[in-house]
Each structure stands twice: as C-alpha cells, then as structure tokens.
Design an enzyme around this catalytic site. Sequence first.
Site, PDB file in Angstrom:
ATOM      1  N   CYS A  81       0.740  -1.280   0.125  1.00 17.28           N
ATOM      2  CA  CYS A  81      -0.021   0.131   0.014  1.00 17.28           C
ATOM      3  C   CYS A  81       0.753   1.170  -0.004  1.00 17.28           C
ATOM      4  O   CYS A  81       2.059   1.154   0.476  1.00 17.28           O
ATOM      5  CB  CYS A  81      -0.817  -0.136   1.003  1.00 17.28           C
ATOM      6  SG  CYS A  81      -1.900  -1.403   1.446  1.00 17.28           S
TER       7      CYS A  81
ATOM      8  N   LYS B 235       6.490  -5.124  -4.209  1.00 17.57           N
ATOM      9  CA  LYS B 235       8.064  -4.782  -4.028  1.00 17.57           C
ATOM     10  C   LYS B 235       8.473  -4.749  -2.756  1.00 17.57           C
ATOM     11  O   LYS B 235       9.455  -5.336  -2.172  1.00 17.57           O
ATOM     12  CB  LYS B 235       8.365  -3.534  -4.723  1.00 17.57           C
ATOM     13  CG  LYS B 235       9.702  -3.038  -4.669  1.00 17.57           C
ATOM     14  CD  LYS B 235      10.486  -3.762  -5.793  1.00 17.57           C
ATOM     15  CE  LYS B 235      12.032  -3.631  -5.649  1.00 17.57           C
ATOM     16  NZ  LYS B 235      12.755  -4.692  -5.990  1.00 17.57           N
TER      17      LYS B 235
END
Length: 592
Positions: A2, A587
Amino acid sequence: MCGIIGYISKEKGVSKKIIHNLKKLEYRGYDSSGICLLKGNTFLVKKSVGEISNLEKKLDFDDDFNCGIAHTRWATHGKVSLKNTHPHLSQDHCWAVVHNGIIENFLELSEFLKTQCVTLKSETDTETIVALMALLKGNDNIKKLNEVTTMLVGSFAICLLHKSEQVLYVARRHSPLYVAKNDTSCMVSSDPVTFGEDFETYYALPDDCIAKVTVDKIDVYDKDMNKVCVSASEVGSFEKSAELGKYSFYAEKEISEIPKVVDTILSNYKIVDHFKKINKTFFRQIKKVKLIGCGTAYHACLMGAKYIQDYAHIEAQGYIASEFRYSKPLIDKHTLCIFVSQSGETADTLLSLELAKSKGAKTLAVVNVPYSSIAQKADVVLPLCAGMEVAVMSTKAYNAMLLVLKLLATHLSKFSETPQNIDYTELKKVNYFKDVQKIDQITNLVLKSEKVFFIGRGEDYICALEAGLKLKEITYINCVSIPSGELKHGTLSLVDNKSLVFVIATDQNLLAKNISSASEIKARGGKIVLVTNLDDVQCKDIDYVYHFDKITPKLSSIISIIPFQVLAYKTCLKLGYSPDKPRNLAKSVTVE
Ligand code: G6P
C-alpha cells in the site's frame, strides 16, 4: 504494498499533483486506488480497481482543489473491491482516512463500534480508525488522533482529513511515513521517492508519533502530546534515481545497471571505508553469525553465510526472516545478526531485527534504501549503493548484496588466522553480459518444456535457488531448485522427456559430480542446459552450454546469476507478461 499520498497547497491543482505522485508508488504493488479531495465542507471521493489510470479517468472535473489524500491498496483485510478501496469515510462523513499496515485488534474494535451503533461498510480494518475518530467529542482533532492511536494495536501509517479543516492529520507505528514542505505546499507520503520533483528536504515522522500538517507548518507530537523536534533530510540522488530513461521496463534497466552498481560499491567502499567507520570493538568476540532476510535477500543471506564461514572461519547461517522470528533463536551478545534487505522495510526482517536487539545481539543492516526503518534501527549499516530498484523482481540489489557481504567477509577474515586477499578489480574487467543474445535460444527451450529444474552444488546451488525464484515470479512457470546431490532422493522421479534442467557449474572441483547428475537426467529423457564459466566441459549428455565470462572463482558467484536474470526477463516478454509488476506480488512487503 500500500501507498499513501496527502497533499495540501496554497495553489489549486492538487488532484493532479496527487495522482502524479501516486503513480510513483505503483512499483510497490497494488490492486486498487482511491482519492478524497476536500472542497468547501465536502469530500469528493473517487475509487477504482486496477491501474491508477482507471482512477485518473474518473477525475474529469476542474482541478480547483487545495487539499486531498489518496491511496494505492494491496488487499489484506477484505477482497479487492471498490467498497474496500481507501479512502474510507466515517459514518457522519466528517473524516476520511488512508492507511498502510494492519490493525490487529480490528475485530475487537468492530465489536466495540457495534455497541456504539456504528455499522462498518467495508471489510477493512482501516474503517475502524475513522469510526473511532468520529465517536470522540470535542474540537481538538490532534488530541483525538492521539487518543485513537492508543486504541490501535498493530502497525500503521495513516493520513486523515476532516471536512472542515485544510489540515492533514498523520500518525505512524512501525509503518514508515514522511512529510515534505516547500514555500507553497506540504506533502505526506509513505515513500520519499515521491518528493524528488517538488521538494528539497523532508522529515521522517518518528515511530509512535502523530503530526498536524498545514500548508505553513508541521507540528509533530509524541505519545504524551509533547512536541517533537525532527531534523530534515535532503532529497538525495537515491530518491531521484527512479527515472526509466531509454528503457521499456525497469527490470531491463536494473539488470543493465549491474556493472555500474558494482563499480559504485567498489569505489564507495574504498573512499568512505565503511568498515573503518565501525567501532573497533564491534566485530570482536563474535562467536556466530546469523544472516536474516526474505526472498532474494534470503538467498543473499545463504551466500553471505558461506562467504563468512569460508573466509573468517566463524559459524554462519542464513535464515528466512518469517521463520527466524518464531524459532526461539539462540542469540547473545557474542552473536552478530545481519539483516539483509533491499527496501529496509520488510516486516518480517524488521521484526526479526527487533527480536535480535531484545536478546542483546550485535546488529548489522545491509540495506539499499538509506532512510529505511531497518537502516535506522540496526547498530551498524552497510549500504548497498544500488540506486533505487523499482521492478518487483529484485536484480541489481541481489548482485550488490553479494558483493557487500563478500567485502564484509573479507573484512572479518582479518580477525582470523587466514586473512583473505581478493582482487576485486577483476570485477571491473569482466563482461557481465557476454553472449546474452544466445539466451533467446534457451528461452525457447524453456517455453517448450513442461517442467523446469535448476541444480548446482555449493554456491551454485544458491544460484539455482535465486534463478528459480526469478523465473517463477515473473513468468509464472512452476520450477524446482535443488542441490544436485539431492536429485536422487526424490526429485529425479519428476524428470521425463518434457523436463528442462539447468545445471550450474562454476567450481572446477565439483564439475565431475555435476556432469554425472547431468547424465542421470539425460537417462530419464530430460534436456540439459549447462551454465558455466569453466573451460573444456566435455559431456555428450549436455544439450546446450551457455558460457558466461571467466573470473576468479572467488568472485564468480557475484555474476553467475546474471544469465538467469536475463533468461527470466526474456521469457516473461515472450509470454507477454509484465516484467515489472508480476501478479499477486509487491516490491516491499510491509505487513506479515
Ligand atoms: C518481496 C520482493 C522480493 C524481495 C523480498 C524481500 O517479496 O518482491 O523481490 O526479495 O520482498 O525484500 P527486501 O526489500 O527485504 O529485500
């Protein structure tokens, strides 16, 4: 995972600014996005599932906004849907919130909210935050935020808007959050990479602090509502190094940067001499070394453990952070715990660091992001100097991890009876991409096979693990990596004429053993690709030999992964997938 952007400005045009910066967070992985803009006393909320460009299409109105918050969501609590996408509003529509992290006591809070006649509309833990804010009486909103944060258990970075104020209210615990200011605007972000264009300095919000951000000032408070002074950091070259330039994909750009990264590390460690900066007593009386990380960084830990054990003769072992945390590790002040992480924010690695500290271990971080939480919390930091890495598939950071861990092992060997003398300048002469165009042919072999295996021994086995991870994460091809010697103990039963086996061999002493594994595979109908930098490999059973450039055996593990990074990238393109944003992956994994 997020991402958060909050923007407040004396000038109009904030919705464009927010979307522009939200896009810079795309690399972290997300499945939906949303924005809440404030005008007069009302919120305008837009959300969309999928790419940020879908959200952008919904903003087809005049951009005369001065203030707003936005979010990229990577679903944890509740499925991917508009209903669960942030921002979330309180029932009375007075508060809007965006949130990174996990509120662990969200079920208890939901039960409590039910007793207060509040019905939550989404399945998210986040909505409880605005619901609690709306329940509190009075006008002092920063005090209310302080009160609400004391009720929350877990990790969070939050940014709130109240409909009657041009103010961004922010708070954090464990999840990072930053604020930057210039003459006309303030921006809140979960990643300083977003600050490069409009800001010269920024502030990292300290852990367990809250802040009130207006267009003119940033007031930070601790848990007891004492004002906290925070020093500014420069927006440096790292934050600005994320431009794609002439490349089509970040994965391609980042693989091509490997030689430059190696060069930067060698000159940086020569000029700065990071080891000299470390207090002399730090490395004394170390009886064992534990290296901890996740994913690609875990593979670097396995390799680093080998380097340290071989060069410094200290017992060293690599651990997966999510396992380490729950393993009751035997750690004391004579244990050196090394935390390896590109992002420096991976939740399991960060929490392992806290565990090691609580047990009195010496802690050392090998990280790429200089301002990250792991870098801030460890006793000592060795920087990776790899520049920003954007593609989810980690490439250049892995090569950097191996090199920095090798420099560390070489340094530790000075305290042993056999100090190592490695000529690192060989890394400046080697051709990192020798014959990579030939990899196209190997790609075709991969695409024709039903099963793919990677095998090797010693350092080559660790290369096999990382090679398998690269291929599966961006091509979705199921593959298996095992030590060559383990083939007979189970996996050989999978090998048939639809199998492709990569045999990695860089150690002359183990070549004969690897060749005999190749013959076992051939006898079962499997195809074999040998990846080596050794001369004169004679074996009739090998279908294809890929030679990467020769280098002293002590350094070959730093480059032996490159053909496989390229192979994964090329195969991914042939399959028509996105190499930078593989499905389901992020990531930076900032939640457990
Ligand atoms: C995620 C990324 C991987 C990475 C791992 C550890 O899973 O997709 O590429 O290796 O996290 O990340 P770190 O930032 O701690 O190296």
